[in-house]
Write a protein that holds these residues in place. Structure first.
Motif, mmCIF file in Angstrom:
data_model
loop_
_atom_site.group_PDB
_atom_site.id
_atom_site.type_symbol
_atom_site.label_atom_id
_atom_site.label_comp_id
_atom_site.label_asym_id
_atom_site.label_seq_id
_atom_site.Cartn_x
_atom_site.Cartn_y
_atom_site.Cartn_z
ATOM 1 N N GLY A 36 0.932 -1.319 -0.046
ATOM 2 C CA GLY A 36 0.021 0.131 0.024
ATOM 3 C C GLY A 36 0.704 1.373 -0.016
ATOM 4 O O GLY A 36 1.939 1.273 0.768
ATOM 5 N N SER A 37 0.662 2.164 -0.940
ATOM 6 C CA SER A 37 1.335 3.333 -1.114
ATOM 7 C C SER A 37 0.649 4.613 -1.572
ATOM 8 O O SER A 37 -0.457 4.193 -2.260
ATOM 9 C CB SER A 37 2.432 3.105 -2.024
ATOM 10 N N LEU A 38 0.605 5.776 -1.136
ATOM 11 C CA LEU A 38 0.102 6.874 -1.655
ATOM 12 C C LEU A 38 0.952 7.778 -2.592
ATOM 13 O O LEU A 38 0.588 8.772 -2.883
ATOM 14 C CB LEU A 38 -0.460 7.714 -0.335
ATOM 15 N N ASP A 39 2.008 7.107 -2.960
ATOM 16 C CA ASP A 39 2.938 7.388 -4.098
ATOM 17 C C ASP A 39 2.502 7.057 -5.394
ATOM 18 O O ASP A 39 2.945 5.857 -5.585
ATOM 19 C CB ASP A 39 4.281 7.231 -3.500
ATOM 20 N N GLU A 40 2.004 7.770 -6.154
ATOM 21 C CA GLU A 40 1.608 7.473 -7.655
ATOM 22 C C GLU A 40 2.887 6.673 -8.291
ATOM 23 O O GLU A 40 2.632 5.803 -9.152
ATOM 24 C CB GLU A 40 1.112 8.352 -8.387
ATOM 25 N N GLY A 41 3.996 6.943 -8.066
ATOM 26 C CA GLY A 41 5.349 6.380 -8.782
ATOM 27 C C GLY A 41 5.955 5.289 -8.016
ATOM 28 O O GLY A 41 6.923 4.517 -8.295
ATOM 29 N N ASP A 42 5.257 4.685 -6.922
ATOM 30 C CA ASP A 42 5.949 3.825 -6.301
ATOM 31 C C ASP A 42 5.858 2.394 -6.988
ATOM 32 O O ASP A 42 4.796 1.921 -7.742
ATOM 33 C CB ASP A 42 4.929 3.451 -4.967
ATOM 34 N N GLY A 43 6.918 1.796 -6.659
ATOM 35 C CA GLY A 43 7.186 0.359 -7.735
ATOM 36 C C GLY A 43 7.223 -0.804 -7.040
ATOM 37 O O GLY A 43 7.170 -1.924 -7.499
ATOM 38 N N LEU A 44 6.482 -0.836 -5.753
ATOM 39 C CA LEU A 44 6.531 -1.924 -5.039
ATOM 40 C C LEU A 44 5.318 -2.878 -5.649
ATOM 41 O O LEU A 44 4.562 -2.422 -6.263
ATOM 42 C CB LEU A 44 5.846 -1.433 -3.566
ATOM 43 N N SER A 45 5.645 -4.163 -5.428
ATOM 44 C CA SER A 45 4.578 -5.068 -6.110
ATOM 45 C C SER A 45 4.661 -6.139 -4.909
ATOM 46 O O SER A 45 5.386 -6.715 -4.173
ATOM 47 C CB SER A 45 5.089 -5.578 -7.429
ATOM 48 N N ALA A 46 3.624 -7.205 -5.205
ATOM 49 C CA ALA A 46 3.378 -8.365 -4.434
ATOM 50 C C ALA A 46 2.892 -9.500 -5.158
ATOM 51 O O ALA A 46 2.128 -9.209 -6.190
ATOM 52 C CB ALA A 46 2.547 -8.273 -3.166
ATOM 53 N N ILE A 47 3.350 -10.797 -5.253
ATOM 54 C CA ILE A 47 2.733 -11.849 -6.041
ATOM 55 C C ILE A 47 1.708 -12.417 -4.900
ATOM 56 O O ILE A 47 2.013 -12.852 -3.897
ATOM 57 C CB ILE A 47 3.703 -13.022 -6.172
ATOM 58 N N VAL A 48 0.712 -12.625 -5.540
ATOM 59 C CA VAL A 48 -0.613 -13.015 -4.887
ATOM 60 C C VAL A 48 -1.177 -13.991 -5.500
ATOM 61 O O VAL A 48 -1.471 -14.274 -6.962
ATOM 62 C CB VAL A 48 -1.650 -12.096 -4.318
ATOM 63 N N SER A 49 -2.001 -15.006 -4.782
ATOM 64 C CA SER A 49 -2.904 -16.061 -5.322
ATOM 65 C C SER A 49 -4.290 -15.837 -5.090
ATOM 66 O O SER A 49 -4.515 -15.538 -3.911
ATOM 67 C CB SER A 49 -2.314 -17.425 -5.149
#
Length: 146
Positions: free
Chosen positions: A24-37
């Motif tokens: 979760g981020s309020l920064d539009e350019g944030d590059g975080l990601s998660a792999i979910v099923s």
């Protein structure tokens, strides 16, 4: 990524909460990601996918926009001297959601005054509650009559 795909995929509150806490981020350019099923609620297909912070930005903003709006309405109801002191000194945000990246700046922009994130925000709520319960004078000041 297709926003509808993400919306149809994130069906459970548990998965949504997990994503908010992890990327979760309020920064539009944030590059975080998660792999979910999970399961696509439209097709029933079970799959694994990568969700990026930008894919969940709109619901995260909507959540914090609501908190900002409620905060503004509460401040408007405060005595002028109290509201003025808050605007001058700012506020601290604590709790689990205080760890969402960009929250400090986002709330400062929305509210128009300084917003800081409490150190150990998750634990400060519990510690503050414990202090309040142990002090009758503090309890009198913060009690609400029903």
């Amino acid at each position: 990524m297709d926003k509808n795909l993400v919306k149809n995929f994130i069906e459970s509150a548990r998965l949504a909460e997990k994503l908010k806490n992890e990327i979760g981020s309020l920064d539009e350019g944030d590059g975080l990601s998660a792999i979910v099923s999970g399961r696509n609620v439209l097709t029933g297909e079970v799959k694994t996918m990568t969700v990026r912070a930008g894919d969940i930005l709109l619901p995260i903003k909507a959540y914090f926009d609501r908190i900002a709006k409620l905060t503004q309405s509460i401040i408007k109801k405060l005595p002028p001297e109290t509201a003025s002191e808050i605007r001058r000194s700012g506020v601290y945000v604590s709790g689990k959601n205080s760890s969402v990246y960009g929250l400090e700046r986002y709330f400062s922009d929305k509210l128009g005054f300084k917003v800081s994130i409490a150190k150990d925000g998750l634990y400060s709520v519990v510690l503050g509650g414990g202090i309040a319960i142990g002090d009758k004078e503090i309890l009198k000041k913060v009690s609400i009559e029903y």
